[in-house]
Design a protein around this motif. Structure first.
Motif, mmCIF file in Angstrom:
data_model
loop_
_atom_site.group_PDB
_atom_site.id
_atom_site.type_symbol
_atom_site.label_atom_id
_atom_site.label_comp_id
_atom_site.label_asym_id
_atom_site.label_seq_id
_atom_site.Cartn_x
_atom_site.Cartn_y
_atom_site.Cartn_z
ATOM 1 N N HIS A 17 0.872 -1.182 0.000
ATOM 2 C CA HIS A 17 0.000 0.000 0.000
ATOM 3 C C HIS A 17 0.905 1.227 0.000
ATOM 4 O O HIS A 17 2.126 1.104 -0.026
ATOM 5 N N SER A 18 0.312 2.428 0.087
ATOM 6 C CA SER A 18 1.131 3.634 0.042
ATOM 7 C C SER A 18 1.861 3.824 1.370
ATOM 8 O O SER A 18 1.522 3.194 2.366
ATOM 9 N N ALA A 19 2.841 4.687 1.378
ATOM 10 C CA ALA A 19 3.624 4.930 2.593
ATOM 11 C C ALA A 19 3.124 6.155 3.337
ATOM 12 O O ALA A 19 3.622 6.482 4.406
ATOM 13 N N LEU A 20 2.101 6.819 2.817
ATOM 14 C CA LEU A 20 1.721 8.137 3.333
ATOM 15 C C LEU A 20 1.294 8.119 4.790
ATOM 16 O O LEU A 20 1.549 9.066 5.526
ATOM 17 N N ALA A 21 0.620 7.074 5.208
ATOM 18 C CA ALA A 21 0.119 7.080 6.580
ATOM 19 C C ALA A 21 1.019 6.296 7.529
ATOM 20 O O ALA A 21 0.623 6.000 8.647
ATOM 21 N N ALA A 22 2.245 5.965 7.066
ATOM 22 C CA ALA A 22 3.216 5.281 7.921
ATOM 23 C C ALA A 22 2.611 4.054 8.587
ATOM 24 O O ALA A 22 2.567 3.925 9.800
ATOM 25 N N GLN A 23 2.117 3.148 7.767
ATOM 26 C CA GLN A 23 1.470 1.953 8.302
ATOM 27 C C GLN A 23 2.307 0.690 8.098
ATOM 28 O O GLN A 23 2.203 -0.264 8.860
ATOM 29 N N GLY A 24 3.117 0.678 7.056
ATOM 30 C CA GLY A 24 3.770 -0.542 6.587
ATOM 31 C C GLY A 24 4.436 -1.367 7.659
ATOM 32 O O GLY A 24 3.973 -2.464 8.003
ATOM 33 N N ALA A 25 5.521 -0.865 8.205
ATOM 34 C CA ALA A 25 6.277 -1.651 9.182
ATOM 35 C C ALA A 25 5.429 -1.945 10.412
ATOM 36 O O ALA A 25 5.576 -2.998 11.043
ATOM 37 N N ASN A 26 4.554 -1.038 10.760
ATOM 38 C CA ASN A 26 3.700 -1.227 11.930
ATOM 39 C C ASN A 26 2.782 -2.439 11.760
ATOM 40 O O ASN A 26 2.720 -3.317 12.618
ATOM 41 N N THR A 27 2.090 -2.473 10.624
ATOM 42 C CA THR A 27 1.198 -3.606 10.366
ATOM 43 C C THR A 27 2.005 -4.890 10.235
ATOM 44 O O THR A 27 1.618 -5.941 10.745
ATOM 45 N N SER A 28 3.136 -4.803 9.563
ATOM 46 C CA SER A 28 3.965 -5.989 9.329
ATOM 47 C C SER A 28 4.432 -6.608 10.640
ATOM 48 O O SER A 28 4.397 -7.822 10.825
ATOM 49 N N MET A 29 4.899 -5.757 11.561
ATOM 50 C CA MET A 29 5.382 -6.293 12.834
ATOM 51 C C MET A 29 4.240 -6.922 13.621
ATOM 52 O O MET A 29 4.434 -7.899 14.326
ATOM 53 N N HIS A 30 3.046 -6.366 13.459
ATOM 54 C CA HIS A 30 1.920 -6.951 14.201
ATOM 55 C C HIS A 30 1.370 -8.216 13.541
ATOM 56 O O HIS A 30 0.731 -9.025 14.216
ATOM 57 N N ASP A 31 1.638 -8.412 12.249
ATOM 58 C CA ASP A 31 1.401 -9.739 11.663
ATOM 59 C C ASP A 31 2.212 -10.770 12.460
ATOM 60 O O ASP A 31 1.683 -11.760 12.950
ATOM 61 N N SER A 32 3.492 -10.499 12.579
ATOM 62 C CA SER A 32 4.393 -11.433 13.259
ATOM 63 C C SER A 32 4.039 -11.601 14.724
ATOM 64 O O SER A 32 4.137 -12.683 15.288
ATOM 65 N N PHE A 33 3.652 -10.492 15.317
ATOM 66 C CA PHE A 33 3.311 -10.487 16.742
ATOM 67 C C PHE A 33 2.098 -11.401 16.971
ATOM 68 O O PHE A 33 1.989 -12.064 17.997
ATOM 69 N N ASN A 34 1.205 -11.424 15.986
ATOM 70 C CA ASN A 34 0.028 -12.292 16.046
ATOM 71 C C ASN A 34 0.428 -13.751 15.850
ATOM 72 O O ASN A 34 -0.086 -14.654 16.523
ATOM 73 N N LEU A 35 1.356 -13.985 14.936
ATOM 74 C CA LEU A 35 1.719 -15.364 14.579
ATOM 75 C C LEU A 35 2.605 -16.028 15.635
ATOM 76 O O LEU A 35 2.490 -17.237 15.887
ATOM 77 N N ALA A 36 3.489 -15.243 16.263
ATOM 78 C CA ALA A 36 4.539 -15.823 17.106
ATOM 79 C C ALA A 36 3.977 -16.674 18.246
ATOM 80 O O ALA A 36 4.386 -17.819 18.454
#
Lengths: 608, 608
Positions: B323-342
């Motif tokens: 998605h776009s980088a404008l709202a600074a979501q990328g790394a945040n959502t990505s880390m919480h994917d992992s946080f959910n899976l771990a």
């Protein structure tokens, strides 16, 4: 000529067998001094006779003011993360009629009495405190010289410099270094002290003896994680302090009931534990592990001099004063001795201030040492009298115990004015939250400006639009008065810059020295961000854009906390010393701003 | 048999060419996963094709929820110390009639809308974020395997295990490792994704192209230290974000006004700078230094699958959504994917939970990915429409942008109840301050209990004395229901313990697993500390003495924030998942506590 101003080879040739300041002792006091000097850009050699930093035991309690100081130094994080925090104190007692029972529990540092932003004791053993200061110095390229035992010093013939001898105990050889100043942070048995004429310790050695143990306790005593003052009917008193890593520190009173001192040979860990067990009865007391054991006899003494008459040799910390450990004051007071001395040494060594500035070190810190001893005598007495006396002693002295109430009397650096503000010369800046104009970050005003050895000048302008004209006139006064000082300071720091560690990249120090290397200028207003633009301000305030604050966070505003009620159009101004003490404070009627130049000239008359 | 439960040689023989989980990619998502698994005691190998961590550029904004997560992991300190904090956003615009001017400035995360404990964006470049996770893993003996490019994986004949091939690009050789699970955190061009059937990205690639530059700017633009959304009449839009070390990040819109995409070859730093200058006119824009430059075309796509049908291969982060980088979501959502899976991988790998638990990873995180894309489409549209649309888009989505509004629908792990509490299943724990009973420390309830992969069960007992009997009955229900789970978990962790780093000595994890390795029990009461002793509580609460909280700090209490109005004698209970999401929440009438056993049995039916 002053030492740094004089030296072209500063920091290169001189870093070897020659330096500006030799610090003897790498305990809390010595490291605080060396760390500050290093940051300020003063060349320093630290000698310590130990092979490594303190691994266990010794001082372990950081008081609220000390926590503030470490926050100001940006060194508090690892201590706050790993230390234990004590917020309350509980009192226990047994009498002839009553078994051991809790008589009360109270907040240790009540906000209405202390007003500290960190209202707790932080327990982190001395080695952790030493480590954060050492790590920071090492990141700036300065290392402690270990296995180095100071032996003597003398004035170099025909110069104003000292020759300092020490023994390299690992190589068993004698070494020499030249320095402009020598500071003994070498503890109660200070060797440096013996080179200051007439500097003997004065005071009492009492019969009170205490055993101290650190370790993990197994007990059914319910208040193990509060600070506990426990007084048993027939087996003495105990002070119990929770520590990091699940440990507890026990101070166990060893004086026999008759008052005579307990034989030192008898004071083994087993004896101390047995004595504690008797005092805590019927609660169980077993050590799962013991990390440290020590005993001490309470002495309450202050050295007659903290410096020699030529202002070349100084002592700080335990070398200057000793007292009981019960109120966790030792390392705290010691580090603030150094904190007081460091910025003065920097200014004098750079040739920016007159050497007489250094006399204020002794005046100010001896006053605090005597305050401490006087308090300690009362505190020990109250401790043995039980809860009522101890609680009263706490209430009466709680600001002093916290460190925020250590205050200086009027003097060269503390000009008393007729202003009736709550904040007065000789007091520490009061904590308050404000909003940075430039980026809307909420910050603690007492922490936000980094410590660069500079003064801080705060201008309080409650209603900005109304005061813009007066503010312009005031800024002009200020600029004219401080121009010479600024020019000299800027020249000095250009020649001998502050040290730079990797963390400084993030701190952006140039934001705070845009007007002058001698001071940071700051403005605090109750006007809203939307009411003015930076471009409308006098130029030196435009340059100070990182220290423009909006006083819009707390119901009781920073303006009110510092200046009390201000009349419409009044402007407040305060000069805060590099160590956070108020140097002068004035509330100016709008028509009076032109007096400020004279007041500043007078205040800064200790500058060259 | 489950992978860890099965293995006697766990952590020794298997750490070499065999492991439990292979993580491909050591960016934020991969490191978050590997760090959590390492802490939980799951053997992990991290492959990364780069020779070192990210040095500049890329993702740089941590949202409030991410800051909370790093605080929960006890890893936030260096980022908070060194990062820049954005508290406000300002809007600028030029039109045919009006030159560039500020149209508004507002708080980025208003408390009444977001309620985050850290209501700001923390700017710290991706390498800093990676570093804190790497340092922590290394302190636990786990290192990233560098220069390692994943090539393929296949099921080992006759087993349930995977064989994973990768290339050692420094030695130019092929290597193999066996693992039970493979997780691709290998970015938008994920290679791992190609081994999951039917996992193509679905969605749109837009014509919107942006140039991105990091560096130190020289400008007279007054709002350089706020986040700025600037829309020029004829030269496109700019997003300006302040960063650490005095830098600024500029996002510069490159789409031509006609809408066609800008030629990539044309998008040089000079072109992007020139374009930004035109947009910012009449303000000056010069680079004092440039640290990073990049361009990207906005795609808004989600992978059709996040895992393979046998639940052995997963993707997380950019591999699953872009998605776009404008709202600074990328790394945040990505880390919480992992946080959910771990934590799910941990429970299944240990044989404590059924493999079907892993399906909730895809259900929950795909839902969030779609929410993100839907928001992003609207956000990009609003960005190009100007302040009114953008401000409305912000207001509508601000909890989601902050990360605290990422919520899960009812499912296996989120049991909706008829309770009308503000807190509901599928939401994150709401922040609140409470006082620890045992040591009177004020703490944030959402941060205090360390993350050990365990559930948290909070019992809210507003009036303790009145409810003591019911509390006893409830604790009995709870113990009976969770006994089997606890026994199995304790056995598993005894066999394969959590990893232990030096910092854990200070965290004292055993305080939080005294009742069970599967959950931490906690009680929150509005009764005063003086009203009860720990010894009066049911035994499992006595064992939970470090998680007994007094709800006495905030005017709007934690009880009210979580449960709303509770009737006299009511008891609240909530099960919080290891990732901080509410699993179930009930307000029980005193006479109903016996239903709790059944509700807990039902909730934990995913356990073996």
């Amino acid at each position: 000529m002053s030492p740094i101003a004089d030296s072209e080879e500063y920091g290169t040739e001189r870093a070897g067998a020659s330096t500006t300041v030799v610090v003897v002792g790498a305990g809390p006091s010595g490291l605080m001094l060396a760390n500050n000097l290093t940051r300020f850009g003063v060349s320093v050699v630290i000698l310590d006779d130990r092979p490594d930093k303190t691994s266990t035991g010794k001082a372990d309690g950081m008081q609220p003011k000390t926590i503030e100081t470490f926050k100001q130094l940006r060194l508090a994080d690892p201590l706050l993360k790993n230390g234990a925090k004590v917020f309350d104190i509980s009192f226990w007692e047994s009498t002839a009629d009553q078994p051991m029972h809790r008589t009360g529990r109270k907040t240790h540092y009540p906000d209405h009495l202390v007003g500290a932003s960190d209202p707790y004791i932080l327990l982190a053993h001395q080695g952790m405190v030493e480590e954060v200061m050492i790590d920071d110095m090492e990141s700036r390229g300065v290392f402690v010289t270990r296995n180095a035992r100071f032996t003597s010093c003398s004035l170099l013939d025909g110069t104003n410099r000292l020759e300092i001898q020490y023994e390299d105990t690992s190589a068993n050889t004698s070494r020499t270094t030249k320095a402009d100043y020598l500071v003994g942070c070498d503890g109660a048995r200070s060797k440096v002290r013996s080179f200051i004429p007439d500097a003997d310790l004065e005071g009492e050695i009492t019969n009170a003896a205490w055993g101290v143990m650190d370790g993990v306790i197994d007990t059914d005593f319910p208040d193990l994680w509060s600070k506990v003052a426990l007084r048993s009917h027939s087996a003495g008193s105990i002070l119990l302090i929770p520590r990091e890593r699940g440990m507890t520190r026990l101070y166990v009173e060893l004086s026999s009931t008759g008052g005579e001192r307990v034989d030192k040979a008898k004071a083994t860990p087993e004896y101390v534990t047995q004595r504690a067990r008797e005092a805590m009865d019927p609660f169980k007391l077993e050590w799962k592990s013991v990390e440290w054991f020590g005993t001490y006899v309470v002495g309450q003494r202050v050295a007659k001099r903290f410096m020699d008459p030529s202002a070349k040799i100084f002592i700080a910390g335990d070398a200057g004063h000793c007292h009981s450990a019960l109120a966790a004051q030792g390392a705290n007071t010691s580090m603030h001795d150094s904190f007081n001395l460091a910025w003065k040494l920097n200014l004098v060594a750079r040739g920016l201030a007159k050497p007489s500035l250094l006399n204020t070190y002794e005046e100010e810190r001896q006053k605090i040492a005597h305050d401490l001893i006087n308090f300690d005598v009362e505190h020990c007495k109250a401790f043995s009298e039980g809860e009522t006396a101890l609680a009263k002693n706490f209430d009466d002295n709680i600001r002093f115990i916290a460190g925020v109430g250590a205050e200086y009397t009027p003097g060269m650096l503390t000009h008393v004015s007729p202003t009736t503000s709550p904040l007065q010369a000789g007091m520490l800046q009061l904590p308050a939250q404000v909003t940075r104009y430039i980026d809307a970050n909420p910050v603690d005003i007492q922490l936000d400006i980094p410590l660069l050895g500079q003064f801080k000048i705060y201008i309080f302008v409650p209603t900005l639009r109304k005061s813009l004209g007066d503010l312009g006139a005031l800024c002009e006064e200020l600029e004219n008065s401080l121009q010479r000082f600024t020019t000299q300071a800027d020249r000095s720091f250009e020649k001998h810059s502050r040290s730079h560690g990797p963390s400084d990249d993030f701190q952006q120090h140039q934001r705070y020295t845009a007007v002058s290397n001698a001071f940071t200028l700051s403005m605090v207003t109750k006007s809203a961000q939307s009411e003015f633009e930076i471009l409308e301000l006098p130029e030196i305030l435009q340059k100070s854009r990182w220290t423009l604050y909006l006083d819009n966070i707390q119901a009781r505003s920073c303006t009110e906390r510092w200046f009390g009620d201000m009349k419409e159009g009044d402007i407040g101004i305060t000069v805060v010393r590099p160590d956070g003490y108020i140097g002068m404070i004035h509330t100016l009627n709008a028509s009076k701003v032109e007096v400020m130049g004279g007041l500043l000239d007078k205040y800064f008359s200790f500058m060259v």
